[in-house]
Scaffold this motif. Sequence first.
Motif, PDB file in Angstrom:
ATOM      1  N   TRP A  92       0.840  -1.182   0.000  1.00 18.26           N
ATOM      2  CA  TRP A  92       0.000   0.000   0.000  1.00 18.26           C
ATOM      3  C   TRP A  92       0.881   1.240   0.000  1.00 18.26           C
ATOM      4  O   TRP A  92       1.849   1.325   0.770  1.00 18.26           O
ATOM      5  CB  TRP A  92      -0.930   0.048   1.208  1.00 18.26           C
ATOM      6  CG  TRP A  92      -2.194  -0.736   1.037  1.00 18.26           C
ATOM      7  CD1 TRP A  92      -2.490  -1.968   1.544  1.00 18.26           C
ATOM      8  CD2 TRP A  92      -3.365  -0.324   0.311  1.00 18.26           C
ATOM      9  NE1 TRP A  92      -3.744  -2.343   1.175  1.00 18.26           N
ATOM     10  CE2 TRP A  92      -4.314  -1.361   0.421  1.00 18.26           C
ATOM     11  CE3 TRP A  92      -3.711   0.820  -0.419  1.00 18.26           C
ATOM     12  CZ2 TRP A  92      -5.586  -1.302  -0.168  1.00 18.26           C
ATOM     13  CZ3 TRP A  92      -4.959   0.885  -1.008  1.00 18.26           C
ATOM     14  CH2 TRP A  92      -5.880  -0.162  -0.877  1.00 18.26           C
ATOM     15  N   VAL A  94       0.562   5.752  -0.350  1.00 15.16           N
ATOM     16  CA  VAL A  94      -0.302   6.921  -0.267  1.00 15.16           C
ATOM     17  C   VAL A  94       0.324   8.056  -1.072  1.00 15.16           C
ATOM     18  O   VAL A  94       1.561   8.184  -1.116  1.00 15.16           O
ATOM     19  CB  VAL A  94      -0.540   7.354   1.200  1.00 15.16           C
ATOM     20  CG1 VAL A  94       0.759   7.716   1.903  1.00 15.16           C
ATOM     21  CG2 VAL A  94      -1.519   8.520   1.273  1.00 15.16           C
ATOM     22  N   ASP A 142      -5.507  12.180   6.891  1.00 12.07           N
ATOM     23  CA  ASP A 142      -5.399  10.939   6.115  1.00 12.07           C
ATOM     24  C   ASP A 142      -5.976  11.087   4.713  1.00 12.07           C
ATOM     25  O   ASP A 142      -5.801  10.199   3.873  1.00 12.07           O
ATOM     26  CB  ASP A 142      -6.136   9.793   6.825  1.00 12.07           C
ATOM     27  CG  ASP A 142      -5.475   9.380   8.119  1.00 12.07           C
ATOM     28  OD1 ASP A 142      -6.201   8.918   9.033  1.00 12.07           O
ATOM     29  OD2 ASP A 142      -4.241   9.513   8.238  1.00 12.07           O
ATOM     30  N   TYR A 152      -4.897   6.624  -2.348  1.00 12.48           N
ATOM     31  CA  TYR A 152      -4.260   5.405  -1.878  1.00 12.48           C
ATOM     32  C   TYR A 152      -4.187   4.378  -3.002  1.00 12.48           C
ATOM     33  O   TYR A 152      -5.176   4.129  -3.693  1.00 12.48           O
ATOM     34  CB  TYR A 152      -5.031   4.821  -0.688  1.00 12.48           C
ATOM     35  CG  TYR A 152      -4.880   5.671   0.555  1.00 12.48           C
ATOM     36  CD1 TYR A 152      -5.639   6.828   0.714  1.00 12.48           C
ATOM     37  CD2 TYR A 152      -3.951   5.344   1.536  1.00 12.48           C
ATOM     38  CE1 TYR A 152      -5.473   7.637   1.835  1.00 12.48           C
ATOM     39  CE2 TYR A 152      -3.785   6.135   2.661  1.00 12.48           C
ATOM     40  CZ  TYR A 152      -4.551   7.277   2.799  1.00 12.48           C
ATOM     41  OH  TYR A 152      -4.390   8.069   3.902  1.00 12.48           O
TER      42      TYR A 152
END
Lengths: 113, 114
Positions: B35, B37, B85, B89
């Motif tokens: 993952w 970002v 946040d 993503y």
Amino acid sequence: EADIYQTPRYLVIGTGKKITLECSQTMGHDKMYWYQQDPGMELHLIHYSYGVNSTEKGDLSSESTVSRIRTEHFPLTLESARPSHTSQYLCASSVAAAGNTIYFGEGSWLTVV
Amino acid sequence: AQSVAQPEDQVNVAEGNPLTVKCTYSVSGNPYLFWYVQYPNRGLQFLLKYITGDNLVKGSYGFEAEFNKSQTSFHLKKPSALVSDSALYFCAVSDMEYGNKLVFGAGTILRVKS
């Protein structure tokens, strides 16, 4: 934070110009990559290198070329830029073995007018 | 061939609530899952990865992801979302056959509202 640097960050050039995007890493990584990304879209691998004097084309066809004369340096060149080359170009590097983390630079935004 | 699907273009969640960003994959061998970002006008930042071992992987900024082999999924989770946040993503996959090259999903925009 990864030590991988791209210049220029932003560039606007005219059609037909030659451009080289620079990428350097100080981590001694063998593998380096160039990905192309349109704004907010997925990344596509356009070039990669396993080491010095090794270059391979990626999954997405690209008119750009790359070279790897030194371990730390992996420049990307467009001989004659066109508006269709407008995109973000992301350089990355990693240790050679599969499963190792690939670290990205901040990207170079290229606009061809 | 390797592929990744992120079925949601955008996920909206209230600050303080748990968040999940979904990812499913397809590879021929054992998967290596990642993952990343991306904040506006920035490169990709590594969050976490699964190579082998414990199915629950913990990463940066309080994120975690659960590898589920039977469902071929690797969903990203966080118990309590923060406004900071909010970002794009990406899930990515590789395997031994493909070497250390990543195939990326289309990305999921996470919006956390206060």
